[in-house]
Design a protein around this motif. Sequence first.
Motif, PDB file in Angstrom:
ATOM      1  N   TYR A 239      13.443 -28.407  10.512  1.00  0.00           N
ATOM      2  CA  TYR A 239      14.728 -28.273   9.814  1.00  0.00           C
ATOM      3  C   TYR A 239      15.377 -29.642   9.670  1.00  0.00           C
ATOM      4  N   ALA A 240      15.366 -30.428  10.757  1.00  0.00           N
ATOM      5  CA  ALA A 240      15.969 -31.765  10.698  1.00  0.00           C
ATOM      6  C   ALA A 240      15.274 -32.622   9.655  1.00  0.00           C
ATOM      7  N   ALA A 241      13.952 -32.469   9.569  1.00  0.00           N
ATOM      8  CA  ALA A 241      13.200 -33.281   8.614  1.00  0.00           C
ATOM      9  C   ALA A 241      13.410 -32.808   7.188  1.00  0.00           C
ATOM     10  N   ALA A 242      13.277 -31.509   6.984  1.00  0.00           N
ATOM     11  CA  ALA A 242      13.305 -30.983   5.621  1.00  0.00           C
ATOM     12  C   ALA A 242      14.715 -30.882   5.060  1.00  0.00           C
ATOM     13  N   MET A 243      15.668 -30.412   5.866  1.00  0.00           N
ATOM     14  CA  MET A 243      17.010 -30.145   5.363  1.00  0.00           C
ATOM     15  C   MET A 243      17.951 -31.329   5.548  1.00  0.00           C
ATOM     16  N   GLU A 244      17.769 -32.067   6.635  1.00  0.00           N
ATOM     17  CA  GLU A 244      18.699 -33.154   6.936  1.00  0.00           C
ATOM     18  C   GLU A 244      18.104 -34.534   6.699  1.00  0.00           C
ATOM     19  N   SER A 245      16.801 -34.603   6.416  1.00  0.00           N
ATOM     20  CA  SER A 245      16.098 -35.882   6.252  1.00  0.00           C
ATOM     21  C   SER A 245      16.346 -36.798   7.446  1.00  0.00           C
ATOM     22  N   ASP A 246      16.414 -36.190   8.630  1.00  0.00           N
ATOM     23  CA  ASP A 246      16.642 -36.954   9.857  1.00  0.00           C
ATOM     24  C   ASP A 246      15.343 -36.938  10.662  1.00  0.00           C
ATOM     25  N   PHE A 247      14.464 -37.882  10.367  1.00  0.00           N
ATOM     26  CA  PHE A 247      13.148 -37.876  10.985  1.00  0.00           C
ATOM     27  C   PHE A 247      13.188 -38.431  12.398  1.00  0.00           C
ATOM     28  N   ASP A 248      14.214 -39.193  12.730  1.00  0.00           N
ATOM     29  CA  ASP A 248      14.376 -39.612  14.125  1.00  0.00           C
ATOM     30  C   ASP A 248      14.697 -38.392  14.989  1.00  0.00           C
ATOM     31  N   ALA A 307      18.075 -47.178  -0.188  1.00  0.00           N
ATOM     32  CA  ALA A 307      18.727 -47.116   1.122  1.00  0.00           C
ATOM     33  C   ALA A 307      18.337 -45.842   1.860  1.00  0.00           C
ATOM     34  N   GLN A 308      18.279 -44.728   1.144  1.00  0.00           N
ATOM     35  CA  GLN A 308      17.875 -43.468   1.771  1.00  0.00           C
ATOM     36  C   GLN A 308      16.406 -43.518   2.188  1.00  0.00           C
ATOM     37  N   ALA A 309      15.577 -44.100   1.339  1.00  0.00           N
ATOM     38  CA  ALA A 309      14.157 -44.211   1.679  1.00  0.00           C
ATOM     39  C   ALA A 309      13.963 -45.103   2.901  1.00  0.00           C
ATOM     40  N   GLU A 310      14.713 -46.193   2.988  1.00  0.00           N
ATOM     41  CA  GLU A 310      14.602 -47.090   4.150  1.00  0.00           C
ATOM     42  C   GLU A 310      15.047 -46.384   5.425  1.00  0.00           C
ATOM     43  N   ARG A 311      15.996 -45.453   5.302  1.00  0.00           N
ATOM     44  CA  ARG A 311      16.477 -44.732   6.484  1.00  0.00           C
ATOM     45  C   ARG A 311      15.424 -43.788   7.043  1.00  0.00           C
ATOM     46  N   ILE A 312      14.620 -43.178   6.163  1.00  0.00           N
ATOM     47  CA  ILE A 312      13.691 -42.149   6.656  1.00  0.00           C
ATOM     48  C   ILE A 312      12.263 -42.658   6.806  1.00  0.00           C
ATOM     49  N   LEU A 314       8.943 -44.962   7.911  1.00  0.00           N
ATOM     50  CA  LEU A 314       8.428 -45.721   9.040  1.00  0.00           C
ATOM     51  C   LEU A 314       8.342 -47.189   8.636  1.00  0.00           C
ATOM     52  N   PRO A 315       8.384 -48.117   9.608  1.00  0.00           N
ATOM     53  CA  PRO A 315       8.315 -49.544   9.259  1.00  0.00           C
ATOM     54  C   PRO A 315       7.055 -49.853   8.461  1.00  0.00           C
ATOM     55  N   GLY A 316       7.228 -50.663   7.404  1.00  0.00           N
ATOM     56  CA  GLY A 316       6.094 -51.080   6.596  1.00  0.00           C
ATOM     57  C   GLY A 316       5.606 -50.057   5.600  1.00  0.00           C
ATOM     58  N   ASP A 317       6.355 -48.982   5.405  1.00  0.00           N
ATOM     59  CA  ASP A 317       5.910 -47.937   4.476  1.00  0.00           C
ATOM     60  C   ASP A 317       5.748 -48.523   3.075  1.00  0.00           C
ATOM     61  N   ARG A 318       4.586 -48.270   2.465  1.00  0.00           N
ATOM     62  CA  ARG A 318       4.281 -48.859   1.169  1.00  0.00           C
ATOM     63  C   ARG A 318       5.186 -48.327   0.062  1.00  0.00           C
ATOM     64  N   THR A 319       5.601 -47.067   0.196  1.00  0.00           N
ATOM     65  CA  THR A 319       6.495 -46.503  -0.818  1.00  0.00           C
ATOM     66  C   THR A 319       7.803 -47.281  -0.866  1.00  0.00           C
ATOM     67  N   VAL A 320       8.364 -47.577   0.309  1.00  0.00           N
ATOM     68  CA  VAL A 320       9.615 -48.324   0.373  1.00  0.00           C
ATOM     69  C   VAL A 320       9.395 -49.756  -0.123  1.00  0.00           C
ATOM     70  N   VAL A 321       8.281 -50.347   0.293  1.00  0.00           N
ATOM     71  CA  VAL A 321       7.991 -51.717  -0.144  1.00  0.00           C
ATOM     72  C   VAL A 321       7.916 -51.784  -1.669  1.00  0.00           C
ATOM     73  N   LEU A 322       7.234 -50.806  -2.271  1.00  0.00           N
ATOM     74  CA  LEU A 322       7.096 -50.788  -3.730  1.00  0.00           C
ATOM     75  C   LEU A 322       8.452 -50.646  -4.415  1.00  0.00           C
ATOM     76  N   LEU A 323       9.258 -49.675  -3.940  1.00  0.00           N
ATOM     77  CA  LEU A 323      10.562 -49.467  -4.567  1.00  0.00           C
ATOM     78  C   LEU A 323      11.455 -50.686  -4.378  1.00  0.00           C
TER      79      LEU A 323
END
Length: 628
Positions: A239-248, A307-312, A314-323
């Motif tokens: 629920y935290a991951a899917a609904m709140e995007s809180d992966f921590d 900013a939202q992508a950087e929050r959720i 993992l470090p070095g994620d290629r998707t975030v790097v590309l965006l």
Amino acid sequence: MAGCSGSAPSVAPNAEPAKNPTLVERLEARAEARAEAKAEAEAAAAAKAKAATPDPAPQVESIALPVWNAPEVSLQPSELAEARKAADKALAEDRLYRDAEDAIPLYLAILALQPQDRAAQRGLDKARQRLRAQATALMAQPENQRQALAQAAEIAGVAVALAPEGKAEQALQQRIAVARRLLALNRAGEQALRQHQFGEDGGGAQAAFREVLATDPLNSRARQGLAAVESGLIRRAEYAAAMESDFDAAARWLDKATTIRGEAVTLKDARARIENIRTAQLDALREGGLRDLVSSKGLKDAQLKLAQAERIALPGDRTVVLLRERIELVTHYGSFRPGQVFSDALADGSRGPQMVVVPYGSFQMGAAEGEIGSSDAERPQHQVRFERGFAMSITEVTVADFRRFVEAAKARPRATRRGHSIVYDERSGNFIRRSGVDWQSDYNGAKAAPNSPVMHVSVRDAEAYATWLSEQTGRYYRLPSESEFEYALRAGSQGRYPWGRSMTPPENSGNFTGSLDVSPSGRHWNNAFIGYGDGFWGTAPVAMFRANAWGLHDVSGNVSEWVADCWHASYRRAPADGAAWYNPGCRQRVIRGGNWANAPEQTRAAWRQSQDSDVTSARIGFRLVRGI
């Protein structure tokens, strides 16, 4: 039976049997009444169950066994034989203790009249065995455990009343007490589960189930309860991951779930599902951000998605790097990329000068204190930052480029109107004014080749060409600011010279005054770079020498170039953002970059010189920049 918790039935020796119903009649009547009462109770319980709310969580504490008191049996000595038959029949039908017509109350009544009655004693012993067997069977019953254990406790209470010191009865009593406590703990854990009190930080459902398993490690109900706790924690993570995007938070819930059964398969599957959720969200943010960059929503919405992508992520994620890279490109380069080469189409279908995209960044502009050959006009050294890249023409504007402007705009540049310009005189070795020289002329007044840098143009001529090119392409062309020029000239280096700190230019790096250069009449430079030669005495065709690190030719040599700034005697209060330092109406302008006839000190990266805006010379040309 004095002294035990079950009391013996009373006996009335003076009763008159003839006036009372027979024993069989009394037993039958009582059985009918009991059946009616049981039916009424069952109906009431069924009606109540339909509207009942779930039982509250039980108080988990020691549960005392119920005390059994034997039903009163009125028995006359003359009725003993009939009583034995009734007791044996009740025993055979497993009617053991509830009513006066059941086996145990009858056997007790018989023994009260005849303590040595062996048949009654044997019947009572069999009844006790039946009680233990029934209680044991009820304890093993998987359904309706609460009712089964309550019934088992009731039966055990009868057994203990019959044999308070019996080891079998005491053991039975202990087992039932433990079973009832474990059941209460399981029920308390299940109630906590329904209230989502998982006990991840102590207490709650987990504590109840663990207490059960500490006593009974194989208790299936408690094991299932712990599995349900694990599932509940997994659901919270998802629920935290899917609904709140809180992966921590999701990771913390999963870590708590690992305390149940370790890194079970269910946990591995959950981690995979949550990572899939993260990936899907990141992909959606990336695609949305990329769409924003090419839509009317633009940069701001894309930055919010980043900013939202950087929050959720993992470090070095290629998707975030590309965006981030794409947003950075758009922020600093619009639709271009650093190092990209392009040319704009003119209205007649021809192409404008080739441009290269200069990267954004910052540099130290000007000469450091104590730099050899420097002047106060080149100081103070100061930081200039470009928040956005810009495009600069790869070469100086050529004679062919300028001809298109003159012919299309029917322009009459300054030297053409004035009828003369400054050229190099081979005979005297000096620069002199010569008539008939204009933008079509070479450094010595001869006809210039189409691919030679255009010379003999004033700063107004250069600006007029930029205006015409802007009109032709629909893009904004202009002279570079002084800081743009030095930034592009240095191309990331910070030495005394455009190529670094070496006192001699690298081979093929540009058209400079070299000791190895020789004029058509055999002249040599009096002040030149020792040991350097480029094969040209005057100007060279553009792009004859190696480009600098940013793809620009001849920035530091060939001809000096006009820039947009007015002349100021120092850099005090100079712009720090790369803009031109311009005062409307100023006459003195700035030229930058060494030329084919400059002394080595005038080829330094920080060198600058003041020139009247009407000056035309064989040593001055220009190039343009374009916004991106």
